[in-house]
Design a protein around this motif. Structure first.
Motif: not given
Length: 151
Positions: A97-118
């Motif tokens: 649910e927290c990672l979904k905050l970074y899912d700008k297109d709501e497609n199950g994907q996020m920027q790898a850099g944002e996940l790394s930083n998190s």
């Protein structure tokens, strides 16, 4: 069942906990029938207790092999004490649910850099090398836009 300070409400959960603890002890014990203090974290994680390294140090996490060893009877009260904090920890679904905050297109994907930083900033701190290893072990390659599937 060994004596701990778990309430009767926690009896069913504690039975499972003790069964897992017994199994884990069998996995981690040495020829002296003890668990080396360097393995305290792995033992606790195996028992579904996920304390921080700082917390483990309070309970005797050893830096060098043979420095401290635990009997089964010594480990049970530690598990019992650490289990009290489990209800305050999130679960896999909370993390997603927290990672979904970074899912700008709501497609199950996020920027790898944002996940790394998190991963490097939240909870137990991870180094760049640990995050790189985690990405190599668990994630598919980034797409052309730098996105990864986070679930």
């Amino acid at each position: 069942m060994p004596q701990t300070d778990l309430s009767s409400r926690d009896l069913e959960t504690s039975c499972v906990t003790f069964a897992v603890a017994e199994f884990s002890f069998e996995l981690f014990k040495d020829h002296e029938n003890k668990v080396d203090g360097t393995l305290l974290g792995k033992f606790m994680y195996n028992c579904n207790v996920n304390p921080s390294q700082e917390t483990l140090k309070k309970y005797g996490l050893a830096e060098k092999e043979g420095q401290k060893k635990f009997t089964y009877e010594e480990l049970l009260p530690i598990i019992s004490e650490l289990k009290k904090d489990v209800k305050d920890q999130g679960c896999y679904e909370d993390f997603i649910e927290c990672l979904k905050l970074y899912d700008k297109d709501e497609n199950g994907q996020m920027q790898a850099g944002e996940l790394s930083n998190s991963l490097m900033c939240l909870g137990e701190k991870l180094s760049d090398a640990e995050v790189d290893q985690l990405f190599d072990d668990c994630l598919d390659e980034e797409d052309d836009e730098g996105n990864i599937e986070y679930i």
